[in-house]
Design an enzyme around this catalytic site. Sequence first.
Site, PDB file in Angstrom:
ATOM      1  CB  CYS A 112      -0.994  -0.004   1.146  1.00 21.81           C
ATOM      2  SG  CYS A 112      -0.284   0.178   2.794  1.00 21.81           S
ATOM      3  CB  CYS A 186      -4.235   1.784  -1.482  1.00 18.27           C
ATOM      4  SG  CYS A 186      -2.588   2.421  -1.774  1.00 18.27           S
ATOM      5  CB  CYS A 193       2.952  -1.349  -7.887  1.00 23.59           C
ATOM      6  SG  CYS A 193       3.791  -2.897  -7.495  1.00 23.59           S
TER       7      CYS A 193
END
Length: 245
Positions: A112, A186, A193
Amino acid sequence: MAPEPPAFVLLAAHPLRWALLTALAGTDLRVRELVARVGEPQNLVSYHLRLLRDGGLVSATRSTFDGRDSYYHLDLDRCAAALGDTGAALHPSLRRDTPPPPARGITVLFICTGNSARSPIAEALLRQRTGGQVTATSAGTRPKPALHPDTVRVLGDEFGIDVAGQRPRSLDAVAERRFDHVITLCDKAREACPEFSHHPLRRHWSIPEPASGHAEFRRTAQEIDTRVRHLLPDLVAAQDKEVQP
């Protein structure tokens, strides 16, 4: 006169709705991603998503990365109950609960943004539910200095897990490690990412950041725990698929 089929059968039996349910079984997706997966026009996909939402099988949450987008999520607990009711409607002996198979030697990374609430909760719950047989790790794209106090409190009070000594870690610190599965929790973290060189299986859980307060963190932890429970058979199935000749 023949009895009416159960509502779940009427909803799931349509080929496109079944394709949507299947696509959402492991990850939360946006409409345009579902359109790409099922290969049908957006207006048709949106129509059948509305039917699935009306039937209580699918829900939508506004993206915290782009407020114009929504992520669709499959309620696996409701599906499990509906399947049990469907089996029982045909014959009482067809309703049964099957425990998830054991998972061993699997590595999972939860991500997250701050690594102070959602991802450490998921890490702790997966480790607990597998008795430590799954190597669970968490990290943040922009880690905070410390775990949120309500993260420590809710894991201790509700699940008996002590994470008081744990500190958030940066995604950069684990970027070179090899993981079988990478799960973002999230929407901002999903967009930030990076790709991993070893190509782990990726999935996304669109879970809003909990506001302060034990009740809010408790609800978030319960949602994550539900997803972790349903993740376990998926982990084993993916592992079995990899070892097949």
